[in-house]
Design an enzyme around this catalytic site. Sequence first.
Site, PDB file in Angstrom:
ATOM      1  N   ASN A   1       0.869  -1.172   0.000  1.00  0.00           N
ATOM      2  CA  ASN A   1       0.000   0.000   0.000  1.00  0.00           C
ATOM      3  C   ASN A   1       0.905   1.220   0.000  1.00  0.00           C
ATOM      4  O   ASN A   1       1.460   1.579   1.028  1.00  0.00           O
ATOM      5  CB  ASN A   1      -0.900  -0.011   1.239  1.00  0.00           C
ATOM      6  CG  ASN A   1      -1.737   1.259   1.342  1.00  0.00           C
ATOM      7  OD1 ASN A   1      -1.802   2.041   0.386  1.00  0.00           O
ATOM      8  ND2 ASN A   1      -2.367   1.463   2.495  1.00  0.00           N
TER       9      ASN A   1
ATOM     10  N   LYS B   1       0.101   4.246  -0.374  1.00  0.00           N
ATOM     11  CA  LYS B   1      -0.535   5.471   0.146  1.00  0.00           C
ATOM     12  C   LYS B   1      -0.265   6.619  -0.841  1.00  0.00           C
ATOM     13  O   LYS B   1      -0.204   6.360  -2.046  1.00  0.00           O
ATOM     14  CB  LYS B   1      -0.036   5.753   1.564  1.00  0.00           C
ATOM     15  CG  LYS B   1      -0.157   4.494   2.454  1.00  0.00           C
ATOM     16  CD  LYS B   1       0.076   4.731   3.901  1.00  0.00           C
ATOM     17  CE  LYS B   1      -0.070   3.404   4.642  1.00  0.00           C
ATOM     18  NZ  LYS B   1      -0.001   3.548   6.096  1.00  0.00           N
TER      19      LYS B   1
ATOM     20  N   GLU C   1      -5.168  -4.330  10.799  1.00  0.00           N
ATOM     21  CA  GLU C   1      -4.090  -3.354  10.984  1.00  0.00           C
ATOM     22  C   GLU C   1      -4.349  -2.561  12.263  1.00  0.00           C
ATOM     23  O   GLU C   1      -5.144  -1.616  12.244  1.00  0.00           O
ATOM     24  CB  GLU C   1      -4.044  -2.378   9.806  1.00  0.00           C
ATOM     25  CG  GLU C   1      -3.799  -3.016   8.461  1.00  0.00           C
ATOM     26  CD  GLU C   1      -3.238  -2.006   7.455  1.00  0.00           C
ATOM     27  OE1 GLU C   1      -2.135  -2.240   6.985  1.00  0.00           O
ATOM     28  OE2 GLU C   1      -3.894  -0.991   7.191  1.00  0.00           O
TER      29      GLU C   1
ATOM     30  N   SER D   1       3.784  -1.738  10.343  1.00  0.00           N
ATOM     31  CA  SER D   1       5.237  -1.842  10.520  1.00  0.00           C
ATOM     32  C   SER D   1       5.791  -3.231  10.202  1.00  0.00           C
ATOM     33  O   SER D   1       6.699  -3.708  10.879  1.00  0.00           O
ATOM     34  CB  SER D   1       5.640  -1.398  11.934  1.00  0.00           C
ATOM     35  OG  SER D   1       5.253  -0.047  12.152  1.00  0.00           O
TER      36      SER D   1
HETATM   37  P1  13P Z   1       3.298   0.685   7.615  1.00  0.00           P
HETATM   38  O1  13P Z   1       3.764  -0.618   7.039  1.00  0.00           O
HETATM   39  O2  13P Z   1       4.050   1.873   7.081  1.00  0.00           O
HETATM   40  O3  13P Z   1       3.219   0.648   9.114  1.00  0.00           O
HETATM   41  O4  13P Z   1       1.787   0.900   7.090  1.00  0.00           O
HETATM   42  C1  13P Z   1       0.872  -0.105   7.266  1.00  0.00           C
HETATM   43  C2  13P Z   1      -0.339   0.228   6.490  1.00  0.00           C
HETATM   44  O5  13P Z   1      -1.099   1.101   6.833  1.00  0.00           O
HETATM   45  C3  13P Z   1      -0.586  -0.543   5.257  1.00  0.00           C
HETATM   46  O6  13P Z   1      -1.890  -0.324   4.798  1.00  0.00           O
END
Ligand code: 13P
Length: 254
Positions: A10, A12, A169, A215
């Site tokens: 992801n 983002k 999550e 993470s």
């Molecule tokens: P991180 O792996 O940066 O903690 O993000 C997790 C996340 O929100 C994946 O959708």
Amino acid sequence: MARKLIIAANWKMNKGPAETAEFIGSFLPGTEELSQKCDIVIAPPHVSIPAASSLLADSVVALSAQNVSDQDEGAFTGEVATCMLNELGVQYVILGHSERRSIYGESDEFINAKVHKSLTADLRPIFCIGETLEEREGGKLEEVLRRQVSGGLANLTAENMADVVVAYEPVWAIGTGVTATPDQAQEAHAFVRSLLQEQFGSEVAAATRIQYGGSVKPGNSAELMNREDIDGALVGGASLEAASFHELIANAVA
Ligand code: 13P
């Protein structure tokens, strides 16, 4: 029932079309072998999907969007419809991510509408759930997960569920560097599976893949994926570099 791992990136709000192409160029070599044991998915921002779509077309890596509209077309400024994602060969869509819930106010009901819209359009939802630190410390973990699962997956059939991936999550582990311990994650996943069993029966519960997110890194992917009810990962930060995402998957399937 053996569940095949599914690991998704992801991104983002990171990587425009040029960076997307650069990433895919370095990431693809070696993915065929990894894909025997693990489905691999990349979710770029909407504007980078066309670039990703052509570069991934003949690969084993699937393409996901990070969101989609609950409407088909019309006066919905800034939204993207399922048919537009279909046109670009998108196979998955992340729905109900905690950032959509907390920053953009998406409710369980709204997420549920998007889940239905996606399934109707042959897009597979990666349906996200998870509690905040305050909720966990306040003893509300189970209550929150129950509400998110029953609301977000309301009125789906067992058949629909074959196309749904669930991502647990914990909000306190997202982007913080604090990972849930494998025990904490396993415990929450087993609980989510029990909720799926209540709502859809034991066959669906046994077959549904539940990813862990928060993470996940090359250094912890193996110990997390080794747990019984953890069937993959939804990865933010560690998916932004091709080498790191590759290593994370390689460790998970080893
Ligand atoms: P991180 O792996 O940066 O903690 O993000 C997790 C996340 O929100 C994946 O959708």
